[in-house]
Design an enzyme around this catalytic site. Structure first.
Site, mmCIF file in Angstrom:
data_model
loop_
_atom_site.group_PDB
_atom_site.id
_atom_site.type_symbol
_atom_site.label_atom_id
_atom_site.label_comp_id
_atom_site.label_asym_id
_atom_site.label_seq_id
_atom_site.Cartn_x
_atom_site.Cartn_y
_atom_site.Cartn_z
ATOM 1 N N GLU A 123 0.742 -1.376 0.124
ATOM 2 C CA GLU A 123 0.063 -0.041 0.012
ATOM 3 C C GLU A 123 0.725 1.180 -0.020
ATOM 4 O O GLU A 123 0.392 2.263 -0.791
ATOM 5 C CB GLU A 123 -0.863 0.063 1.286
ATOM 6 C CG GLU A 123 -2.153 -1.182 1.094
ATOM 7 C CD GLU A 123 -2.982 -0.920 -0.123
ATOM 8 O OE1 GLU A 123 -3.058 0.299 -0.602
ATOM 9 O OE2 GLU A 123 -3.768 -1.795 -0.435
ATOM 10 N N TYR A 153 -6.967 6.381 3.924
ATOM 11 C CA TYR A 153 -6.883 5.211 2.831
ATOM 12 C C TYR A 153 -6.223 4.025 3.184
ATOM 13 O O TYR A 153 -6.727 3.012 3.160
ATOM 14 C CB TYR A 153 -6.354 5.751 1.494
ATOM 15 C CG TYR A 153 -6.082 4.679 0.465
ATOM 16 C CD1 TYR A 153 -7.118 4.086 -0.050
ATOM 17 C CD2 TYR A 153 -4.803 4.285 0.538
ATOM 18 C CE1 TYR A 153 -6.957 2.970 -0.897
ATOM 19 C CE2 TYR A 153 -4.468 3.234 -0.222
ATOM 20 C CZ TYR A 153 -5.506 2.636 -0.848
ATOM 21 O OH TYR A 153 -5.272 1.170 -1.608
ATOM 22 N N ASP A 172 -10.133 5.954 -2.942
ATOM 23 C CA ASP A 172 -9.021 6.487 -3.858
ATOM 24 C C ASP A 172 -9.686 7.017 -5.057
ATOM 25 O O ASP A 172 -10.654 7.112 -5.073
ATOM 26 C CB ASP A 172 -7.815 5.133 -4.004
ATOM 27 C CG ASP A 172 -8.330 4.052 -5.017
ATOM 28 O OD1 ASP A 172 -9.675 4.086 -5.208
ATOM 29 O OD2 ASP A 172 -7.604 3.523 -5.695
#
Length: 259
Positions: free
Chosen positions: A33, A116, A134
């Site tokens: 990520e 996020y 996102d």
DNA sequence: CAACCGTGGGG
DNA sequence: TCCCCAAGGTT
């Protein structure tokens, strides 16, 4: 059939085979990520492979020299991500015995982890129903639900997060989140989306109202641009500027009268 | 909330 | 050449 059911069904048969999808441990997911923040999968893929190979565990990353971490990060951009990555690995090892927080709020305390990323990790690794928002999610939801609120506004951020949170499959939050992003990335693309062959096209507000290329709405920020103008200034013998203003001058135009 | 952080690709 | 966009976060 619900939005989430249709979406997840689509995902099962259309998802790409990506290395981090084979695992659910927070170290690998966190690493992927961070690497993928504002970065295309095609670009981040090699870096993920290199990092997971060089530093198989958070302990390996923690004991590395920062210089070597930055060296491996070279070419990816946004180098503060690499420093935060290293810093957080040491924090996890030194203060949490190498165990990542297992909640959204706990993950939010880590440097380089915002809403996020905390949502992604908590949903994928711990099945916590936190919706990710996102660029892909903004686009898909704006189109399907016809939302015109600018995505780069605080009101937009709230609205889309709330909607995504309402839509999430609480039994399979990680699957839902990845499905929504994958759908936006490969099907509901920014340009030339596959609307004719879309599981949502009968309901999609954008598709049924010719707004596909209009949504999502993004307010244009005033960007600085260098512009070069050439001026001709005429002076008389006594140093007076010879310039006469035209009545009804159109904005942006300059009129010079010679005599 | 605007500005800033990077690189690579597409139109 | 230029602008937009890309699994965002921090200040």
């Amino acid at each position: 059939m619900s939005f989430s059911s249709k979406l997840i069904d689509w995902y099962q048969s259309n998802k790409r085979d990506l290395p981090w999808r084979a695992r659910k441990d927070p170290y690998a997911i966190w690493l992927s990520e961070i690497i993928l923040q504002q970065t295309r999968i095609e670009q981040g893929l090699k870096y993920y492979e290199a990092f997971i190979e060089t530093y198989p565990t958070v302990f390996d990353l923690a004991k590395a020299e920062e210089e070597n971490v930055l060296k491996l990060w070279q070419g990816l951009g946004y180098y503060s991500r690499a420093r935060n990555l290293h810093h957080t690995a040491q924090h996890i090892v030194n203060n949490h015995k190498g165990i990542f927080p297992n909640t959204h709020s706990g993950l939010l305390n880590l440097k380089g982890v915002g809403d996020y990323t905390a949502s992604a990790i908590s949903s994928i690794c711990f099945e916590e129903p936190q919706a990710v928002v996102d660029g892909n999610v903004y686009r898909v939801l704006a189109r399907v639900f016809g939302i015109k609120t600018p995505i780069n506004s605080s009101a937009g951020a709230k609205e889309f997060k709330k909607l995504a949170q309402k839509l999430i499959d609480e039994k399979h939050p990680g699957e839902f989140n990845q499905a929504l992003m994958e759908f936006g990335s490969t099907h509901c693309k920014p340009q030339n989306p596959f609307c004719e062959d879309c599981i949502f096209n009968s309901a999609c507000v954008a598709f049924n109202n010719g707004l596909v290329h209009t949504l999502p709405v993004k307010t244009s920020k005033t960007k600085v641009r260098n512009r070069y103008f050439n001026y001709l200034v005429l002076l008389s013998e006594d140093e007076k500027t010879i310039l006469k203003k035209e009545p009804e001058m159109v904005s942006g135009e300059i009129s010079i009268n010679f005599r």
